[in-house]
Design a protein around this motif. Structure first.
Motif, PDB file in Angstrom:
ATOM      1  N   TYR A 154      22.918 -83.977 -17.472  1.00 16.02           N
ATOM      2  CA  TYR A 154      22.709 -83.996 -19.164  1.00 16.02           C
ATOM      3  C   TYR A 154      21.961 -82.137 -19.213  1.00 16.02           C
ATOM      4  O   TYR A 154      21.736 -81.455 -18.102  1.00 16.02           O
ATOM      5  CB  TYR A 154      22.372 -85.019 -19.477  1.00 16.02           C
ATOM      6  CG  TYR A 154      20.717 -84.783 -18.899  1.00 16.02           C
ATOM      7  CD1 TYR A 154      19.362 -84.549 -19.389  1.00 16.02           C
ATOM      8  CD2 TYR A 154      20.430 -85.634 -17.484  1.00 16.02           C
ATOM      9  CE1 TYR A 154      18.099 -84.010 -19.615  1.00 16.02           C
ATOM     10  CE2 TYR A 154      19.449 -85.938 -17.523  1.00 16.02           C
ATOM     11  CZ  TYR A 154      18.024 -85.210 -18.190  1.00 16.02           C
ATOM     12  OH  TYR A 154      17.295 -85.538 -17.821  1.00 16.02           O
ATOM     13  N   LEU A 155      22.226 -81.943 -20.588  1.00 20.05           N
ATOM     14  CA  LEU A 155      21.662 -80.721 -21.152  1.00 20.05           C
ATOM     15  C   LEU A 155      20.774 -80.186 -21.433  1.00 20.05           C
ATOM     16  O   LEU A 155      20.538 -81.552 -22.384  1.00 20.05           O
ATOM     17  CB  LEU A 155      22.709 -80.210 -22.361  1.00 20.05           C
ATOM     18  CG  LEU A 155      24.436 -79.957 -22.042  1.00 20.05           C
ATOM     19  CD1 LEU A 155      25.170 -79.632 -22.943  1.00 20.05           C
ATOM     20  CD2 LEU A 155      24.250 -78.752 -20.284  1.00 20.05           C
ATOM     21  N   ILE A 156      20.289 -79.723 -21.117  1.00 24.23           N
ATOM     22  CA  ILE A 156      18.571 -79.041 -21.548  1.00 24.23           C
ATOM     23  C   ILE A 156      18.735 -78.213 -22.146  1.00 24.23           C
ATOM     24  O   ILE A 156      18.750 -76.928 -22.077  1.00 24.23           O
ATOM     25  CB  ILE A 156      17.660 -78.910 -20.750  1.00 24.23           C
ATOM     26  CG1 ILE A 156      18.132 -80.637 -19.798  1.00 24.23           C
ATOM     27  CG2 ILE A 156      16.167 -78.657 -20.500  1.00 24.23           C
ATOM     28  CD1 ILE A 156      16.859 -80.260 -18.717  1.00 24.23           C
ATOM     29  N   GLU A 157      18.271 -78.548 -24.140  1.00 23.76           N
ATOM     30  CA  GLU A 157      17.994 -77.168 -24.736  1.00 23.76           C
ATOM     31  C   GLU A 157      16.589 -76.510 -24.202  1.00 23.76           C
ATOM     32  O   GLU A 157      15.575 -77.141 -25.104  1.00 23.76           O
ATOM     33  CB  GLU A 157      18.373 -77.178 -25.645  1.00 23.76           C
ATOM     34  CG  GLU A 157      19.542 -76.192 -26.643  1.00 23.76           C
ATOM     35  CD  GLU A 157      19.877 -76.740 -28.024  1.00 23.76           C
ATOM     36  OE1 GLU A 157      19.528 -75.811 -29.309  1.00 23.76           O
ATOM     37  OE2 GLU A 157      20.541 -77.800 -27.991  1.00 23.76           O
ATOM     38  N   PHE A 158      16.204 -75.507 -24.426  1.00 23.38           N
ATOM     39  CA  PHE A 158      15.141 -74.932 -24.293  1.00 23.38           C
ATOM     40  C   PHE A 158      15.362 -73.825 -25.661  1.00 23.38           C
ATOM     41  O   PHE A 158      15.575 -73.708 -26.686  1.00 23.38           O
ATOM     42  CB  PHE A 158      14.909 -73.612 -22.545  1.00 23.38           C
ATOM     43  CG  PHE A 158      14.698 -74.737 -21.916  1.00 23.38           C
ATOM     44  CD1 PHE A 158      13.761 -74.761 -21.445  1.00 23.38           C
ATOM     45  CD2 PHE A 158      16.441 -74.283 -21.049  1.00 23.38           C
ATOM     46  CE1 PHE A 158      14.045 -74.858 -20.204  1.00 23.38           C
ATOM     47  CE2 PHE A 158      16.586 -74.709 -19.586  1.00 23.38           C
ATOM     48  CZ  PHE A 158      15.551 -74.651 -19.048  1.00 23.38           C
ATOM     49  N   PRO A 159      13.644 -73.940 -26.122  1.00 22.78           N
ATOM     50  CA  PRO A 159      13.596 -73.534 -27.722  1.00 22.78           C
ATOM     51  C   PRO A 159      14.297 -72.146 -27.721  1.00 22.78           C
ATOM     52  O   PRO A 159      14.135 -71.392 -26.847  1.00 22.78           O
ATOM     53  CB  PRO A 159      12.382 -73.220 -27.339  1.00 22.78           C
ATOM     54  CG  PRO A 159      11.614 -74.376 -26.659  1.00 22.78           C
ATOM     55  CD  PRO A 159      12.819 -74.380 -25.495  1.00 22.78           C
ATOM     56  N   LYS A 160      14.968 -71.664 -28.647  1.00 24.07           N
ATOM     57  CA  LYS A 160      15.373 -70.145 -29.007  1.00 24.07           C
ATOM     58  C   LYS A 160      14.243 -69.737 -30.212  1.00 24.07           C
ATOM     59  O   LYS A 160      14.689 -69.988 -31.176  1.00 24.07           O
ATOM     60  CB  LYS A 160      16.721 -70.642 -28.761  1.00 24.07           C
ATOM     61  CG  LYS A 160      17.736 -69.265 -29.288  1.00 24.07           C
ATOM     62  CD  LYS A 160      19.515 -69.678 -29.742  1.00 24.07           C
ATOM     63  CE  LYS A 160      19.625 -68.448 -29.662  1.00 24.07           C
ATOM     64  NZ  LYS A 160      21.566 -68.520 -30.138  1.00 24.07           N
ATOM     65  N   LEU A 161      14.009 -68.507 -29.709  1.00 22.74           N
ATOM     66  CA  LEU A 161      13.049 -68.136 -30.717  1.00 22.74           C
ATOM     67  C   LEU A 161      13.576 -66.846 -30.909  1.00 22.74           C
ATOM     68  O   LEU A 161      13.681 -66.185 -29.956  1.00 22.74           O
ATOM     69  CB  LEU A 161      11.810 -68.272 -30.284  1.00 22.74           C
ATOM     70  CG  LEU A 161      10.619 -69.199 -29.623  1.00 22.74           C
ATOM     71  CD1 LEU A 161       9.489 -69.201 -29.076  1.00 22.74           C
ATOM     72  CD2 LEU A 161      10.664 -70.443 -30.947  1.00 22.74           C
ATOM     73  N   GLY A 162      13.722 -66.099 -32.617  1.00 19.25           N
ATOM     74  CA  GLY A 162      14.492 -64.694 -32.786  1.00 19.25           C
ATOM     75  C   GLY A 162      14.997 -65.129 -33.746  1.00 19.25           C
ATOM     76  O   GLY A 162      15.489 -66.343 -34.136  1.00 19.25           O
ATOM     77  N   ASP A 163      16.023 -63.829 -33.890  1.00 18.90           N
ATOM     78  CA  ASP A 163      17.393 -63.993 -34.587  1.00 18.90           C
ATOM     79  C   ASP A 163      18.030 -62.977 -33.767  1.00 18.90           C
ATOM     80  O   ASP A 163      17.133 -62.090 -32.998  1.00 18.90           O
ATOM     81  CB  ASP A 163      16.993 -64.104 -35.642  1.00 18.90           C
ATOM     82  CG  ASP A 163      15.802 -62.270 -36.497  1.00 18.90           C
ATOM     83  OD1 ASP A 163      16.793 -61.725 -36.243  1.00 18.90           O
ATOM     84  OD2 ASP A 163      14.581 -62.783 -37.295  1.00 18.90           O
ATOM     85  N   SER A 164      19.632 -62.554 -34.269  1.00 16.13           N
ATOM     86  CA  SER A 164      20.250 -61.508 -34.257  1.00 16.13           C
ATOM     87  C   SER A 164      19.659 -60.022 -34.155  1.00 16.13           C
ATOM     88  O   SER A 164      20.251 -59.208 -33.741  1.00 16.13           O
ATOM     89  CB  SER A 164      21.677 -61.588 -34.767  1.00 16.13           C
ATOM     90  OG  SER A 164      21.376 -61.661 -36.205  1.00 16.13           O
TER      91      SER A 164
END
Length: 134
Positions: A5-15
């Motif tokens: 199964y997939l695990i999503e890690f936090p994604k902080l910031g922006d483009s």
């Protein structure tokens, strides 16, 4: 038996400034990490993996590029996972036959539950099917 199964890690910031993903004390990983390694510069024509583990659990992350991971469970269930977001990992439980194919620029980061032990590997597909007959 647990499926990959997939695990999503936090994604902080922006483009505009970029992103950072983090797991403090590796809490996002569903096991105690005993080994970490990474692969890179793998030619696109090469298929890696081609094995299963008796005990080792892993989380695979495409830190860069794209990785196509094919998993097969002892009951014959086959899934194909496309990893290309560095904030997403794939949990691979023990007893799972898996192969990986990489874009040339791919960097794969792997968190594993056990140190390397050749005895933990099943490298022949026919042996995998024999060990874990459905």
């Amino acid at each position: 038996m647990t499926q990959p199964y997939l695990i999503e890690f936090p994604k902080l910031g922006d483009s505009t400034i970029g992103f950072i993903s983090v797991t403090e004390e590796l809490r996002s990983i569903p096991f105690e990490v005993k080994r970490t390694f990474w692969t890179y510069y793998t030619p696109e024509s090469i298929v890696r993996g081609r094995h299963a583990h008796h005990l080792t659990e892993q989380v695979l992350v495409a830190a860069a590029g794209r990785i196509i991971v094919t998993t097969e469970m002892p009951d014959g269930t086959v899934n194909v996972h496309r990893l290309e977001d560095p904030h997403v990992g794939l949990y691979v439980p023990p007893c799972t036959w898996h192969t990986m194919q990489y874009s040339h620029s791919a960097v794969q980061l792997v968190f594993a539950s056990h140190p390397y032990d050749e005895q933990d590997y099943i490298r022949r597909y026919d042996q995998f099917r024999e060990v874990w007959k459905a």
